[in-house]
Scaffold this motif. Structure first.
Motif, PDB file in Angstrom:
ATOM      1  N   GLU A  80      -8.955  -4.495   4.396  1.00  0.00           N
ATOM      2  CA  GLU A  80      -9.645  -3.595   5.313  1.00  0.00           C
ATOM      3  C   GLU A  80      -9.337  -2.154   4.933  1.00  0.00           C
ATOM      4  O   GLU A  80      -8.324  -1.862   4.296  1.00  0.00           O
ATOM      5  N   LEU A  81     -10.234  -1.241   5.332  1.00  0.00           N
ATOM      6  CA  LEU A  81     -10.052   0.175   5.038  1.00  0.00           C
ATOM      7  C   LEU A  81      -8.750   0.667   5.659  1.00  0.00           C
ATOM      8  O   LEU A  81      -8.480   0.449   6.836  1.00  0.00           O
ATOM      9  N   MET A  82      -7.932   1.334   4.846  1.00  0.00           N
ATOM     10  CA  MET A  82      -6.625   1.765   5.335  1.00  0.00           C
ATOM     11  C   MET A  82      -6.731   3.003   6.224  1.00  0.00           C
ATOM     12  O   MET A  82      -7.528   3.913   5.956  1.00  0.00           O
ATOM     13  N   LYS A  83      -5.930   3.019   7.281  1.00  0.00           N
ATOM     14  CA  LYS A  83      -5.839   4.167   8.182  1.00  0.00           C
ATOM     15  C   LYS A  83      -4.546   4.937   7.957  1.00  0.00           C
ATOM     16  O   LYS A  83      -4.530   6.163   8.015  1.00  0.00           O
ATOM     17  N   GLU A  84      -3.452   4.214   7.713  1.00  0.00           N
ATOM     18  CA  GLU A  84      -2.152   4.832   7.455  1.00  0.00           C
ATOM     19  C   GLU A  84      -1.566   4.248   6.175  1.00  0.00           C
ATOM     20  O   GLU A  84      -0.634   3.449   6.195  1.00  0.00           O
ATOM     21  N   PRO A  85      -2.109   4.650   5.010  1.00  0.00           N
ATOM     22  CA  PRO A  85      -1.618   4.068   3.751  1.00  0.00           C
ATOM     23  C   PRO A  85      -0.196   4.515   3.432  1.00  0.00           C
ATOM     24  O   PRO A  85       0.160   5.683   3.627  1.00  0.00           O
ATOM     25  N   VAL A  86       0.595   3.543   2.972  1.00  0.00           N
ATOM     26  CA  VAL A  86       1.968   3.841   2.551  1.00  0.00           C
ATOM     27  C   VAL A  86       2.215   3.191   1.195  1.00  0.00           C
ATOM     28  O   VAL A  86       1.566   2.209   0.836  1.00  0.00           O
ATOM     29  N   ILE A  87       3.161   3.750   0.458  1.00  0.00           N
ATOM     30  CA  ILE A  87       3.517   3.212  -0.858  1.00  0.00           C
ATOM     31  C   ILE A  87       4.795   2.400  -0.716  1.00  0.00           C
ATOM     32  O   ILE A  87       5.800   2.882  -0.182  1.00  0.00           O
ATOM     33  N   ALA A  88       4.749   1.151  -1.189  1.00  0.00           N
ATOM     34  CA  ALA A  88       5.922   0.276  -1.150  1.00  0.00           C
ATOM     35  C   ALA A  88       6.691   0.359  -2.468  1.00  0.00           C
ATOM     36  O   ALA A  88       6.268   1.031  -3.419  1.00  0.00           O
ATOM     37  N   ALA A  89       7.809  -0.323  -2.537  1.00  0.00           N
ATOM     38  CA  ALA A  89       8.677  -0.254  -3.720  1.00  0.00           C
ATOM     39  C   ALA A  89       8.020  -0.822  -4.969  1.00  0.00           C
ATOM     40  O   ALA A  89       8.447  -0.527  -6.088  1.00  0.00           O
ATOM     41  N   ASP A  90       6.976  -1.638  -4.805  1.00  0.00           N
ATOM     42  CA  ASP A  90       6.284  -2.193  -5.969  1.00  0.00           C
ATOM     43  C   ASP A  90       5.267  -1.224  -6.553  1.00  0.00           C
ATOM     44  O   ASP A  90       4.606  -1.537  -7.550  1.00  0.00           O
ATOM     45  N   GLY A  91       5.109  -0.045  -5.924  1.00  0.00           N
ATOM     46  CA  GLY A  91       4.182   0.957  -6.431  1.00  0.00           C
ATOM     47  C   GLY A  91       2.778   0.863  -5.883  1.00  0.00           C
ATOM     48  O   GLY A  91       1.940   1.726  -6.164  1.00  0.00           O
ATOM     49  N   TYR A  92       2.480  -0.180  -5.099  1.00  0.00           N
ATOM     50  CA  TYR A  92       1.152  -0.359  -4.528  1.00  0.00           C
ATOM     51  C   TYR A  92       1.082   0.259  -3.133  1.00  0.00           C
ATOM     52  O   TYR A  92       2.096   0.373  -2.429  1.00  0.00           O
ATOM     53  N   SER A  93      -0.132   0.641  -2.736  1.00  0.00           N
ATOM     54  CA  SER A  93      -0.354   1.201  -1.404  1.00  0.00           C
ATOM     55  C   SER A  93      -0.908   0.134  -0.470  1.00  0.00           C
ATOM     56  O   SER A  93      -1.777  -0.659  -0.858  1.00  0.00           O
ATOM     57  N   TYR A  94      -0.405   0.150   0.771  1.00  0.00           N
ATOM     58  CA  TYR A  94      -0.806  -0.819   1.779  1.00  0.00           C
ATOM     59  C   TYR A  94      -1.010  -0.113   3.116  1.00  0.00           C
ATOM     60  O   TYR A  94      -0.511   1.002   3.333  1.00  0.00           O
ATOM     61  N   GLU A  95      -1.732  -0.778   4.018  1.00  0.00           N
ATOM     62  CA  GLU A  95      -1.766  -0.327   5.399  1.00  0.00           C
ATOM     63  C   GLU A  95      -0.368  -0.510   5.983  1.00  0.00           C
ATOM     64  O   GLU A  95       0.252  -1.569   5.836  1.00  0.00           O
ATOM     65  N   LYS A  96       0.147   0.541   6.639  1.00  0.00           N
ATOM     66  CA  LYS A  96       1.535   0.536   7.097  1.00  0.00           C
ATOM     67  C   LYS A  96       1.871  -0.687   7.949  1.00  0.00           C
ATOM     68  O   LYS A  96       2.858  -1.379   7.708  1.00  0.00           O
ATOM     69  N   GLU A  97       1.049  -0.964   8.956  1.00  0.00           N
ATOM     70  CA  GLU A  97       1.335  -2.080   9.853  1.00  0.00           C
ATOM     71  C   GLU A  97       1.332  -3.408   9.106  1.00  0.00           C
ATOM     72  O   GLU A  97       2.155  -4.290   9.374  1.00  0.00           O
ATOM     73  N   ALA A  98       0.420  -3.563   8.136  1.00  0.00           N
ATOM     74  CA  ALA A  98       0.299  -4.819   7.401  1.00  0.00           C
ATOM     75  C   ALA A  98       1.519  -5.069   6.520  1.00  0.00           C
ATOM     76  O   ALA A  98       2.059  -6.182   6.481  1.00  0.00           O
ATOM     77  N   ILE A  99       1.972  -4.046   5.791  1.00  0.00           N
ATOM     78  CA  ILE A  99       3.106  -4.264   4.888  1.00  0.00           C
ATOM     79  C   ILE A  99       4.406  -4.411   5.682  1.00  0.00           C
ATOM     80  O   ILE A  99       5.304  -5.167   5.281  1.00  0.00           O
ATOM     81  N   GLU A 100       4.522  -3.733   6.832  1.00  0.00           N
ATOM     82  CA  GLU A 100       5.710  -3.917   7.664  1.00  0.00           C
ATOM     83  C   GLU A 100       5.796  -5.354   8.179  1.00  0.00           C
ATOM     84  O   GLU A 100       6.869  -5.953   8.195  1.00  0.00           O
ATOM     85  N   SER A 101       4.645  -5.880   8.593  1.00  0.00           N
ATOM     86  CA  SER A 101       4.609  -7.271   9.043  1.00  0.00           C
ATOM     87  C   SER A 101       4.934  -8.221   7.901  1.00  0.00           C
ATOM     88  O   SER A 101       5.672  -9.199   8.071  1.00  0.00           O
ATOM     89  N   TRP A 102       4.394  -7.915   6.727  1.00  0.00           N
ATOM     90  CA  TRP A 102       4.649  -8.753   5.548  1.00  0.00           C
ATOM     91  C   TRP A 102       6.140  -8.793   5.221  1.00  0.00           C
ATOM     92  O   TRP A 102       6.726  -9.860   5.014  1.00  0.00           O
ATOM     93  N   ILE A 103       6.769  -7.621   5.179  1.00  0.00           N
ATOM     94  CA  ILE A 103       8.185  -7.543   4.822  1.00  0.00           C
ATOM     95  C   ILE A 103       9.050  -8.312   5.814  1.00  0.00           C
ATOM     96  O   ILE A 103      10.037  -8.962   5.443  1.00  0.00           O
ATOM     97  N   SER A 104       8.674  -8.283   7.074  1.00  0.00           N
ATOM     98  CA  SER A 104       9.481  -8.944   8.094  1.00  0.00           C
ATOM     99  C   SER A 104       9.379 -10.462   8.050  1.00  0.00           C
ATOM    100  O   SER A 104      10.226 -11.162   8.596  1.00  0.00           O
ATOM    101  N   THR A 105       8.348 -10.993   7.378  1.00  0.00           N
ATOM    102  CA  THR A 105       8.144 -12.449   7.374  1.00  0.00           C
ATOM    103  C   THR A 105       8.160 -13.070   5.991  1.00  0.00           C
ATOM    104  O   THR A 105       8.171 -14.294   5.874  1.00  0.00           O
ATOM    105  N   LYS A 106       8.130 -12.292   4.920  1.00  0.00           N
ATOM    106  CA  LYS A 106       7.971 -12.835   3.570  1.00  0.00           C
ATOM    107  C   LYS A 106       9.190 -12.616   2.676  1.00  0.00           C
ATOM    108  O   LYS A 106       9.089 -12.590   1.465  1.00  0.00           O
TER     109      LYS A 106
END
Length: 480
Positions: free
Chosen positions: A421-447
């Motif tokens: 989905e179109l990002m509203k709050e893009p952030v850069i993670a340690a892998d160098g890729y950009s993600y939607e902030k809420e999505a990557i935070e949820s991912w990190i907490s469960t993966k």
């Protein structure tokens, strides 16, 4: 000869897999949905699409009778669906919660295998939906799996390039190292078993990143030993081969490739019969119908093509290509649903056969933003939509809009790799890729802090706001 009889254009992202049952066709996609079609006329079933997964759906497969469909996803689950109602029958959580890349039913439907990005395998007792055994191959990702026609063993393939044969106790019967130099993409057993003297023989086809399609013989000796021998190496495609499948009689073999082609071979004689060029991007999936001379091929161009195999002398090639569209645009000039006016919403309701809701939506001043935020509760309590079926249909259409609205020309770098989905709050993670902030935070907490893009551990969970990307997205929205 072959003829293209229709093109299905309902998915809003890459098509990852196609699977036939006697009367149904299932497809799955990066848009997080599965689509179910009547295999007679390829009309979509009333309960389609299926929307139970939270992330990309990588694979789907039918039980032998076609009563159930299994699908697996980056969300670390394998979901079992009823093909009578479209409802979820069970959710099987993969051990370790790693993204599940592949799943396969045994021909007798007593077992289901799922393979994950961390190299683990789970063998499920399907009638009870209980985990029976687990196994693993270290430092690789499981991407391919197929059961033998006797249902007593299965083959797996990994990004490491090996093919491994397992029994139902999760013992490794044979390992073929470097079967494909750069990694296996797919593997499939032929449906027949050859028997003679002291040897029982199975055939397996595999394909990989080395641009090769290979046919193997697996010999089982009376002593219990197994030996695997390469019979044919097919070179009909010029780029990595991503998928392969046998026909129900084992006479034909189809494959799809990064070179955008579909090839069909005489499997016994390893002769190229047809090369089909219709897809605009990589061909990621292919499947034969078990009851009709039909092939389905899926692609990163978001389409599924249905091909009919004709007798060579018939001359009855169907040149007309039916295009089955997912949804009409209605001539609306605004790309993002959140920008729709109340009139745009009314027009969309009419197009979707929901004309009975037009006056109610107008009276409540429902525009695009409010349309996207509707829930079962608000429909019932605030808009007084009493019919459960009507509420469900509307919400299903809204979910389709959410996918549709971000897949009509938006630059790919503006889409979150997790949600698409179109990002509203893009952030850069340690892998160098950009993600939607809420999505990557949820991912990190469960993966377990793994990267959604590389499956490697994230060295840190620190997220850095990507202000440049956010401004670029803002400029793009303004210009559209």
């Amino acid at each position: 000869m072959t003829s293209l009889i229709c093109t299905l254009q309902h998915h809003q992202d890459d098509v990852n897999w196609c699977a036939f049952a006697a009367k149904l066709l299932a497809t799955c996609s990066g848009d997080k949905t599965l689509r179910i079609y009547d295999a007679r006329d390829f009309s979509e079933l009333p309960f389609s699409p299926l929307t139970g997964h939270g992330y990309t759906v990588h694979c789907c497969c039918f039980s032998a009778c076609g009563q159930f469909l299994a699908s697996c996803s980056t969300d670390a689950t394998t979901v079992i669906w009823s093909m009578v109602s479209g409802e979820i029958e069970a959710v099987l959580e993969h051990p370790g919660r790693s993204p599940v890349r592949i799943c396969a039913f045994s021909p007798d439907s007593l077992h289901l295998v799922s393979g994950a990005s961390d190299g683990t395998l789970a063998l499920w007792d399907f009638p009870s939906r209980q985990l029976r055994r687990t196994g693993a191959v270290n430092d690789t990702t499981m991407v391919a799996c197929s059961f033998s026609p006797c249902s007593q063993m299965f083959m797996t393939g990994s990004t490491y390039g090996d093919l491994r044969l397992w029994d139902l106790r999760m013992n490794q019967l044979h390992a073929e190292k470097n079967a494909h130099d750069l990694g296996v993409s797919c593997c499939t057993f032929a449906p027949s078993i050859l028997s003679g003297g002291q040897v029982v023989q199975f055939r397996v086809a595999s394909c990989g990143q080395d641009s090769l399609l290979k046919i193997w013989a697996i010999n089982k000796f009376s002593s219990g030993a197994y030996k695997m021998k390469l019979l044919h190496m097919l070179t009909g495609q010029s780029a990595p081969v991503l998928s392969c499948a046998y026909s129900s009689d084992g006479q034909l073999l189809v494959s799809g490739s990064v070179d955008k082609t579909v090839t069909i071979y005489d499997a016994e004689n390893a002769v190229l019969l047809y090369r089909l060029k219709q897809h605009e991007r990589y061909v990621t999936a292919c499947a034969f119908s078990p009851t009709s001379p039909l092939i389905a091929t899926g692609s990163m161009d978001k389409t599924v093509n249905i091909w009919r195999l004709e007798d060579g002398c018939s001359g009855n090639e169907e040149s007309a290509q039916t295009s089955i569209k997912g949804r009409a645009s209605g001539g609306r000039s605004k790309l993002l649903v959140s920008d729709w006016s109340e009139d745009d919403v009314s027009q969309w309701l009419l197009e979707e056969g929901l004309e009975g809701l037009v006056d109610r939506f107008k009276a409540n001043n429902i525009d695009g933003t409010e349309l996207l935020s509707l829930t079962k509760e608000t429909l019932a309590s605030e808009l007084h939509v009493e019919s459960v079926g009507l509420r469900s249909k509307l919400l299903r259409k809204v979910e389709e809009l959410k996918s549709d609205s971000v897949c009509l020309g938006i630059p790919d770098e503006f889409l979150c790799p997790i949600t698409r989905e179109l990002m509203k709050e893009p952030v850069i993670a340690a892998d160098g890729y950009s993600y939607e902030k809420e999505a990557i935070e949820s991912w990190i907490s469960t993966k377990n802090r793994s990267s959604p893009m590389t499956n490697l551990p994230l060295l840190t969970t620190l997220l850095t706001p990507n202000h440049t990307l956010k401004m670029a997205i803002g400029r793009w929205k303004t210009s559209h």
